[in-house]
Write a protein that holds these residues in place. Structure first.
Motif, PDB file in Angstrom:
ATOM      1  N   ARG A  46      73.395  28.060  75.290  1.00 20.41           N
ATOM      2  CA  ARG A  46      72.906  27.698  73.912  1.00 20.41           C
ATOM      3  C   ARG A  46      74.171  27.866  72.862  1.00 20.41           C
ATOM      4  O   ARG A  46      74.483  29.028  72.671  1.00 20.41           O
ATOM      5  N   ASN A  47      74.418  26.793  72.613  1.00 22.21           N
ATOM      6  CA  ASN A  47      75.296  26.693  71.264  1.00 22.21           C
ATOM      7  C   ASN A  47      74.804  27.024  69.964  1.00 22.21           C
ATOM      8  O   ASN A  47      73.614  27.194  69.935  1.00 22.21           O
ATOM      9  N   HIS A  48      75.812  27.317  68.983  1.00 18.32           N
ATOM     10  CA  HIS A  48      75.206  27.446  67.777  1.00 18.32           C
ATOM     11  C   HIS A  48      74.361  26.380  67.338  1.00 18.32           C
ATOM     12  O   HIS A  48      74.421  25.393  67.920  1.00 18.32           O
ATOM     13  N   ASN A  49      73.368  26.625  66.367  1.00 20.70           N
ATOM     14  CA  ASN A  49      72.259  25.401  65.676  1.00 20.70           C
ATOM     15  C   ASN A  49      73.164  24.411  65.364  1.00 20.70           C
ATOM     16  O   ASN A  49      74.313  24.235  65.386  1.00 20.70           O
ATOM     17  N   GLY A  50      72.686  23.240  65.610  1.00 21.56           N
ATOM     18  CA  GLY A  50      73.101  21.578  65.105  1.00 21.56           C
ATOM     19  C   GLY A  50      72.180  20.831  65.636  1.00 21.56           C
ATOM     20  O   GLY A  50      71.482  20.770  66.443  1.00 21.56           O
ATOM     21  N   TYR A  51      71.516  20.000  64.482  1.00 18.36           N
ATOM     22  CA  TYR A  51      70.513  19.028  64.827  1.00 18.36           C
ATOM     23  C   TYR A  51      71.048  17.747  63.938  1.00 18.36           C
ATOM     24  O   TYR A  51      71.158  17.824  62.741  1.00 18.36           O
ATOM     25  N   LEU A  52      71.193  16.510  64.640  1.00 19.99           N
ATOM     26  CA  LEU A  52      71.323  15.374  64.096  1.00 19.99           C
ATOM     27  C   LEU A  52      69.977  14.248  64.170  1.00 19.99           C
ATOM     28  O   LEU A  52      69.525  14.106  65.084  1.00 19.99           O
ATOM     29  N   LEU A  53      69.392  14.177  63.142  1.00 20.37           N
ATOM     30  CA  LEU A  53      68.355  13.357  62.816  1.00 20.37           C
ATOM     31  C   LEU A  53      68.886  11.801  62.644  1.00 20.37           C
ATOM     32  O   LEU A  53      69.209  11.664  61.623  1.00 20.37           O
ATOM     33  N   ARG A  54      68.461  10.714  63.594  1.00 21.78           N
ATOM     34  CA  ARG A  54      68.557   9.482  63.551  1.00 21.78           C
ATOM     35  C   ARG A  54      67.514   8.927  63.041  1.00 21.78           C
ATOM     36  O   ARG A  54      66.419   8.920  63.580  1.00 21.78           O
ATOM     37  N   TRP A  55      67.538   8.214  62.050  1.00 24.81           N
ATOM     38  CA  TRP A  55      66.730   7.731  61.064  1.00 24.81           C
ATOM     39  C   TRP A  55      66.604   6.303  60.501  1.00 24.81           C
ATOM     40  O   TRP A  55      67.384   6.112  59.646  1.00 24.81           O
ATOM     41  N   GLY A  56      66.322   5.378  61.325  1.00 25.19           N
ATOM     42  CA  GLY A  56      66.491   3.865  60.990  1.00 25.19           C
ATOM     43  C   GLY A  56      65.487   3.602  60.102  1.00 25.19           C
ATOM     44  O   GLY A  56      64.542   4.136  59.922  1.00 25.19           O
ATOM     45  N   ALA A  57      65.846   2.751  59.198  1.00 26.98           N
ATOM     46  CA  ALA A  57      65.173   2.368  58.134  1.00 26.98           C
ATOM     47  C   ALA A  57      63.962   1.053  58.581  1.00 26.98           C
ATOM     48  O   ALA A  57      64.408   0.465  59.250  1.00 26.98           O
ATOM     49  N   ALA A  58      62.906   1.351  58.033  1.00 28.25           N
ATOM     50  CA  ALA A  58      61.723   0.353  58.301  1.00 28.25           C
ATOM     51  C   ALA A  58      61.922  -0.703  57.148  1.00 28.25           C
ATOM     52  O   ALA A  58      62.517  -0.391  56.250  1.00 28.25           O
ATOM     53  N   SER A  59      61.412  -1.841  57.433  1.00 25.33           N
ATOM     54  CA  SER A  59      61.222  -2.861  56.381  1.00 25.33           C
ATOM     55  C   SER A  59      60.283  -2.200  55.345  1.00 25.33           C
ATOM     56  O   SER A  59      59.117  -2.131  55.773  1.00 25.33           O
ATOM     57  N   MET A  60      60.779  -2.271  54.046  1.00 24.74           N
ATOM     58  CA  MET A  60      59.773  -1.616  53.186  1.00 24.74           C
ATOM     59  C   MET A  60      59.287  -3.013  52.051  1.00 24.74           C
ATOM     60  O   MET A  60      60.151  -3.338  51.388  1.00 24.74           O
ATOM     61  N   VAL A  61      58.006  -2.938  52.115  1.00 27.91           N
ATOM     62  CA  VAL A  61      57.472  -3.943  51.212  1.00 27.91           C
ATOM     63  C   VAL A  61      56.422  -3.027  50.365  1.00 27.91           C
ATOM     64  O   VAL A  61      55.871  -2.056  50.511  1.00 27.91           O
ATOM     65  N   GLY A  62      55.493  -4.059  49.522  1.00 30.47           N
ATOM     66  CA  GLY A  62      54.344  -3.253  48.960  1.00 30.47           C
ATOM     67  C   GLY A  62      54.928  -2.119  47.914  1.00 30.47           C
ATOM     68  O   GLY A  62      55.934  -2.004  47.268  1.00 30.47           O
ATOM     69  N   SER A  63      54.359  -1.134  47.969  1.00 29.95           N
ATOM     70  CA  SER A  63      54.488   0.241  47.427  1.00 29.95           C
ATOM     71  C   SER A  63      55.828   0.792  47.741  1.00 29.95           C
ATOM     72  O   SER A  63      56.300   1.556  46.878  1.00 29.95           O
ATOM     73  N   ALA A  64      56.330   0.507  48.753  1.00 28.75           N
ATOM     74  CA  ALA A  64      57.602   0.767  49.324  1.00 28.75           C
ATOM     75  C   ALA A  64      58.601   0.684  48.310  1.00 28.75           C
ATOM     76  O   ALA A  64      59.866   1.151  48.277  1.00 28.75           O
ATOM     77  N   ARG A  65      58.552  -0.649  47.874  1.00 28.67           N
ATOM     78  CA  ARG A  65      59.831  -1.192  46.987  1.00 28.67           C
ATOM     79  C   ARG A  65      60.024  -0.250  45.771  1.00 28.67           C
ATOM     80  O   ARG A  65      61.277  -0.189  45.366  1.00 28.67           O
ATOM     81  N   SER A  66      59.341   0.664  45.435  1.00 24.71           N
ATOM     82  CA  SER A  66      59.711   1.463  44.120  1.00 24.71           C
ATOM     83  C   SER A  66      60.834   2.446  44.529  1.00 24.71           C
ATOM     84  O   SER A  66      61.269   3.132  43.553  1.00 24.71           O
ATOM     85  N   ALA A  67      60.775   2.706  45.804  1.00 27.30           N
ATOM     86  CA  ALA A  67      61.935   3.947  46.233  1.00 27.30           C
ATOM     87  C   ALA A  67      63.291   3.389  46.654  1.00 27.30           C
ATOM     88  O   ALA A  67      63.903   4.006  47.401  1.00 27.30           O
ATOM     89  N   SER A  68      63.252   2.064  46.528  1.00 26.17           N
ATOM     90  CA  SER A  68      64.439   1.481  47.306  1.00 26.17           C
ATOM     91  C   SER A  68      65.596   1.328  46.353  1.00 26.17           C
ATOM     92  O   SER A  68      66.814   0.803  46.791  1.00 26.17           O
ATOM     93  N   GLY A  69      65.666   1.724  44.885  1.00 27.30           N
ATOM     94  CA  GLY A  69      66.713   1.745  44.167  1.00 27.30           C
ATOM     95  C   GLY A  69      67.966   2.616  44.546  1.00 27.30           C
ATOM     96  O   GLY A  69      67.753   3.692  45.156  1.00 27.30           O
ATOM     97  N   SER A  70      68.958   2.365  43.857  1.00 26.28           N
ATOM     98  CA  SER A  70      70.106   3.474  43.972  1.00 26.28           C
ATOM     99  C   SER A  70      69.908   4.762  43.181  1.00 26.28           C
ATOM    100  O   SER A  70      69.684   4.539  42.003  1.00 26.28           O
ATOM    101  N   MET A  71      69.890   5.710  43.680  1.00 24.20           N
ATOM    102  CA  MET A  71      69.615   7.166  43.067  1.00 24.20           C
ATOM    103  C   MET A  71      71.041   7.943  43.584  1.00 24.20           C
ATOM    104  O   MET A  71      71.675   7.812  44.481  1.00 24.20           O
ATOM    105  N   VAL A  72      70.775   9.275  43.132  1.00 24.33           N
ATOM    106  CA  VAL A  72      71.806  10.300  43.374  1.00 24.33           C
ATOM    107  C   VAL A  72      71.778  10.448  44.930  1.00 24.33           C
ATOM    108  O   VAL A  72      70.627  10.686  45.277  1.00 24.33           O
ATOM    109  N   GLY A  73      72.829  10.491  45.517  1.00 27.22           N
ATOM    110  CA  GLY A  73      73.106  10.762  46.872  1.00 27.22           C
ATOM    111  C   GLY A  73      72.417   9.542  47.932  1.00 27.22           C
ATOM    112  O   GLY A  73      72.426   9.764  48.977  1.00 27.22           O
ATOM    113  N   SER A  74      72.325   8.433  47.416  1.00 33.36           N
ATOM    114  CA  SER A  74      71.984   7.270  48.398  1.00 33.36           C
ATOM    115  C   SER A  74      73.049   6.879  49.127  1.00 33.36           C
ATOM    116  O   SER A  74      74.364   6.878  48.816  1.00 33.36           O
TER     117      SER A  74
END
Length: 327
Positions: A19-47
């Motif tokens: 067992r190595n020390h901790n470490g985890y990579l989450l690979r998270w592909g973006a889904a096509s966002m429409v409808g209510s999801a559009r409100s979260a697609s703007g540029s924000m801190v840390g984008s």
């Protein structure tokens, strides 16, 4: 769209031969966002401003080498997320950060960590002399709430209970809509006109709601070094995948509580109470050499998909819930 957890290490304070020390990579592909999801697609801190993300959680000592074994390039990392400043959760930062510069990673990489650990993070970032070329942007936080929002979703933190200040992470994908090919065909909407309908909400008398169905956003939660507290439950609530420490077995519950940790049974009970779909147990004490004991203990209270993490394992995020079907 690829979504998976790459386990780079599963040990707690002391690494072992397996067992190595901790470490985890989450690979998270973006889904096509429409409808209510559009409100979260703007540029924000840390984008990250990218179509896919690689969130590196708690890189302990040896993480850079584990990434090589796992076939993960430094360029896959878009965020570094530290729960707290104990060595098994952050001693891999110097190697990873310097590798970002060595490989000329072209995109910004955002680092999230407790503000009380700013001095430690600075020391880790500049542990040795090197030519700094990577665009590493620091985002220390000192309270519960949203720390980043981009096209991948909203990244939130909640305070945990440990001898040093610690926060867990929760990535929430906005709800959106899933296009229905048969309904689109009946309406005579094909090709680029589908995108036009998504953007406008109505096209040639056809409303978006008539040719699509609600698509609930997925949730990923990451909980390390903590006793049971409100933050644990808030992070785990309804998660599609929960990665959570199980440092001790319940026979050593007194030790777990004294040092600010969870047992496998406690972690599994949280998952059961919060409706978690896939539970990933990790961060095991060196005192235990039989992983099946963690699985057996967790199974006493949790009936969902259970994974006892092993180094270099890849765990897929479970398939998206379809509206109208049970979780």
């Amino acid at each position: 769209m690829e979504r998976e957890l790459v386990v780079l290490g599963t040990a707690s304070q002391a690494p072992t031969r397996t067992r190595n020390h901790n470490g985890y990579l989450l690979r998270w592909g973006a889904a096509s966002m429409v409808g209510s999801a559009r409100s979260a697609s703007g540029s924000m801190v840390g984008s990250a401003r990218s179509a896919s993300g690689g969130l590196l959680f708690d890189p302990g000592e040896g993480t850079q080498r584990q990434m090589l074994f796992a076939g993960i390039a430094a360029s896959a990392v878009t965020r570094i997320c530290l729960t707290h400043m104990h060595g098994d959760h952050c001693l891999g930062v110097p190697g990873v950060v310097q590798r970002l510069s060595l490989d000329d990673v072209p995109h910004p990489v955002h680092a999230h960590f407790p503000a009380s650990g700013q001095e430690h993070f600075t020391r880790l970032r500049y542990a040795t002399s090197y030519r700094e070329r990577a665009d590493l942007r620091e985002h220390p936080h000192d309270r519960d709430g949203v720390v980043a929002r981009d096209e991948l979703g909203t990244l939130e933190v909640r305070r945990l209970e440990h001898p040093v200040e610690a926060f867990g992470y929760r990535l929430v994908e906005p709800d959106g809509r899933r296009m229905l090919p048969e309904a689109l065909a009946r309406a005579g909407i094909t090709g680029p006109r589908v995108r036009e309908l998504q953007a406008r909400g109505e096209l040639d008398g056809v409303r978006l709601e008539e040719v699509s169905a609600p698509r609930p956003g997925q949730v990923f939660a990451f909980v390390m070094d903590t006793r049971l507290c409100d933050g644990v439950y808030a992070l785990a609530d309804g998660a599609d995948m929960l990665v959570i420490e199980a440092t001790f077995l319940h026979e050593d519950a007194d030790l777990a509580h004294a040092y600010g940790h969870l047992t496998a049974r406690e972690a599994a009970a949280v998952a059961a109470d919060c409706g978690v779909r896939t539970l990933v147990l990790t961060h095991f004490s060196q005192r235990y050499t039989e992983p099946e004991r963690f699985a057996a203990e967790a199974r006493e209270v949790f009936g969902g998909e259970l994974v006892v993490a092993e180094d270099l394992m890849r765990v897929p995020v479970p398939p998206r819930v379809v509206v109208g079907q049970p979780r």
